[in-house]
Every structure is written in C-alpha cells, then in structure tokens.
Design a protein around this motif. Sequence first.
Motif, PDB file in Angstrom:
ATOM      1  N   MET A   1      -6.203  -2.177   0.969  1.00  0.00           N
ATOM      2  CA  MET A   1      -5.683  -0.962   0.359  1.00  0.00           C
ATOM      3  C   MET A   1      -6.831  -0.051  -0.072  1.00  0.00           C
ATOM      4  O   MET A   1      -6.809   1.156   0.159  1.00  0.00           O
ATOM      5  CB  MET A   1      -4.807  -1.325  -0.843  1.00  0.00           C
ATOM      6  CG  MET A   1      -3.551  -2.094  -0.478  1.00  0.00           C
ATOM      7  SD  MET A   1      -2.704  -2.812  -1.919  1.00  0.00           S
ATOM      8  CE  MET A   1      -2.157  -1.347  -2.794  1.00  0.00           C
ATOM      9  N   GLN A   2      -7.843  -0.645  -0.683  1.00  0.00           N
ATOM     10  CA  GLN A   2      -8.979   0.136  -1.148  1.00  0.00           C
ATOM     11  C   GLN A   2      -9.735   0.776   0.010  1.00  0.00           C
ATOM     12  O   GLN A   2     -10.169   1.932  -0.069  1.00  0.00           O
ATOM     13  CB  GLN A   2      -9.928  -0.764  -1.954  1.00  0.00           C
ATOM     14  CG  GLN A   2     -11.142  -0.017  -2.506  1.00  0.00           C
ATOM     15  CD  GLN A   2     -12.143  -0.940  -3.157  1.00  0.00           C
ATOM     16  OE1 GLN A   2     -11.814  -2.062  -3.531  1.00  0.00           O
ATOM     17  NE2 GLN A   2     -13.375  -0.479  -3.297  1.00  0.00           N
TER      18      GLN A   2
ATOM     19  N   ASP B   1      -8.391   4.100   1.188  1.00  0.00           N
ATOM     20  CA  ASP B   1      -8.070   5.087   0.154  1.00  0.00           C
ATOM     21  C   ASP B   1      -9.305   5.922  -0.190  1.00  0.00           C
ATOM     22  O   ASP B   1     -10.274   5.421  -0.763  1.00  0.00           O
ATOM     23  CB  ASP B   1      -7.559   4.359  -1.092  1.00  0.00           C
ATOM     24  CG  ASP B   1      -7.056   5.315  -2.162  1.00  0.00           C
ATOM     25  OD1 ASP B   1      -7.206   6.541  -2.009  1.00  0.00           O
ATOM     26  OD2 ASP B   1      -6.498   4.814  -3.162  1.00  0.00           O
TER      27      ASP B   1
ATOM     28  N   CYS C   1      -5.676  -6.133  -1.749  1.00  0.00           N
ATOM     29  CA  CYS C   1      -6.293  -4.930  -2.325  1.00  0.00           C
ATOM     30  C   CYS C   1      -7.512  -4.480  -1.549  1.00  0.00           C
ATOM     31  O   CYS C   1      -7.816  -3.287  -1.482  1.00  0.00           O
ATOM     32  CB  CYS C   1      -6.674  -5.195  -3.773  1.00  0.00           C
ATOM     33  SG  CYS C   1      -5.277  -5.258  -4.892  1.00  0.00           S
TER      34      CYS C   1
ATOM     35  N   SER D   1       0.825  -1.210   0.000  1.00  0.00           N
ATOM     36  CA  SER D   1       0.000   0.000   0.000  1.00  0.00           C
ATOM     37  C   SER D   1       0.858   1.259   0.000  1.00  0.00           C
ATOM     38  O   SER D   1       0.613   2.199  -0.769  1.00  0.00           O
ATOM     39  CB  SER D   1      -0.925  -0.007   1.220  1.00  0.00           C
ATOM     40  OG  SER D   1      -1.761   1.125   1.213  1.00  0.00           O
ATOM     41  N   ASN D   2       1.861   1.291   0.851  1.00  0.00           N
ATOM     42  CA  ASN D   2       2.724   2.475   0.932  1.00  0.00           C
ATOM     43  C   ASN D   2       3.461   2.706  -0.388  1.00  0.00           C
ATOM     44  O   ASN D   2       3.619   3.852  -0.832  1.00  0.00           O
ATOM     45  CB  ASN D   2       3.732   2.313   2.068  1.00  0.00           C
ATOM     46  CG  ASN D   2       3.080   2.410   3.427  1.00  0.00           C
ATOM     47  OD1 ASN D   2       1.992   2.985   3.578  1.00  0.00           O
ATOM     48  ND2 ASN D   2       3.711   1.846   4.439  1.00  0.00           N
TER      49      ASN D   2
ATOM     50  N   TYR E   1      -8.343  -0.763  -7.374  1.00  0.00           N
ATOM     51  CA  TYR E   1      -7.617  -1.929  -6.888  1.00  0.00           C
ATOM     52  C   TYR E   1      -8.172  -3.189  -7.532  1.00  0.00           C
ATOM     53  O   TYR E   1      -9.392  -3.359  -7.653  1.00  0.00           O
ATOM     54  CB  TYR E   1      -7.708  -1.999  -5.363  1.00  0.00           C
ATOM     55  CG  TYR E   1      -7.061  -0.784  -4.727  1.00  0.00           C
ATOM     56  CD1 TYR E   1      -5.710  -0.782  -4.415  1.00  0.00           C
ATOM     57  CD2 TYR E   1      -7.791   0.390  -4.512  1.00  0.00           C
ATOM     58  CE1 TYR E   1      -5.098   0.342  -3.875  1.00  0.00           C
ATOM     59  CE2 TYR E   1      -7.187   1.516  -3.974  1.00  0.00           C
ATOM     60  CZ  TYR E   1      -5.840   1.488  -3.656  1.00  0.00           C
ATOM     61  OH  TYR E   1      -5.233   2.609  -3.135  1.00  0.00           O
TER      62      TYR E   1
END
Length: 227
Positions: free
Chosen positions: A93-94, A97, A90, A65-66, A80
Amino acid sequence: REFGNGNSSTAVALVAGFDGKIVDFEQTARDLVGRGNDVIAYDYEPDALISGDPELLPAMIGDISNDFLGRTSEYARRRYAGASMGAGVCFNMQRADEKALPGIYGGAGCDTAHLVMSNLLFRGLVRAFHHGIDPKKEFELKGYGEADLWEIWKDLHVPPPSGFAVALGGMDFIVRTREVMPKIETWKTDINIQVHLLRRLGHTGVIKWFADNAPFMLDLADQPLPQ
C-alpha cells in the motif's frame, strides 16, 4: 474501524498480522491518535495464505488499499503501520502511495512463498489453529510449488521508496533476520530504512513489542540516515 476525530492532516492504515484482530491493536491506534494522526485499522481472513489460491493475496491487499484510499482522499499525508503479514500488506500500500510518509513495521520482510511452503514453524502453527490445514499441501494440490508462488508474488516484495522503520526479533523463526537483513542492506543504498533489533524476542514478542511501541517507531521512522 476508525480512531481519531477526523481533524488530522495524516491518516494511518494499521493492519493486523496473520490471524490478528483489530482488538489487539486498539491501544496502538490510540497511541497513534495521541501523536496527531487519524487511524483506520484492518484485519482480514487468513485464506490469502492458506487456501491454495495465490491470487487471493494480491486481491486482499488491493481491497484494503482501495478502502483506505477511498476513506482518506482528503488527507494531506498517509502513513502505513503493521506487524507480520499486516506489514506485508502495508508495504505494498505504501509503495503505491505518493502521499506516503515512512511506514512503521514489526516482524516484516520474509519471502512469502518460502514462508508458506518451507517454514515448518508457520506450517505447524497453521495446522494447529486451522483444523489441520497445511498451506503447502493446499497450494500443491492446485499445482503450485514454491518457485511458482515466488514468481506470482515477487512484485509484493518490492520496498516502498518513501522508507520505513522495522523492528526485527533475533529469536524470530518466522521472519529470520539472517534472511531479511541482506535484503534490507541492499535496499538501504537508495531508501531510508531504520532497523530496531530485538535480539531476545521471537515473532509473537516482536508483534507485541511493536503494538506497545508505536510512538518510538514513529520517531525512528522519521530519523534521517546517518551521513
């Protein structure tokens, strides 16, 4: 690895599944680029699920993610995409975000703790391809049972509010629809989720289908829920 010319307003993180490699998704990346996106594709070492250390999984998700956020800070939107364990990466991550469009996933939604500790097919595949390693025994040797892993990983199974489309296999014995669909039906109360059921496909088939059908999944993800 990056795909596209850097001129799109939307960046896509494309993450391979457990033991998958970027090369397996090169055409998928090109298909996404053809739909007006730039793509950054990722794979990873399998240790996060088989080493016996439960902290490696959230750490791996954080590292990817970073990296993705650092490379795409100037993009107006991000999306994602992933299959199997890549979808699980993902998913998280999603969720974090604010620029995220609906994600596109294949073979996703199983309980990770149950997978590594109780899914006999997954454990058998790991033993076959990783020198006899049994993930359950690796975690138990370090003092973790399934309930412990569920508690440590429970935040990894919270759905992203920006919605997603997911392809599921009716013959998938890694991500079983009977376990996944009740959760999805509950999430649908507040989140736009589109499900494409592939009744005759198992887990590997779903991953392959997802890799070949990214444009369809994009269209599906962006459909509004029926009123």
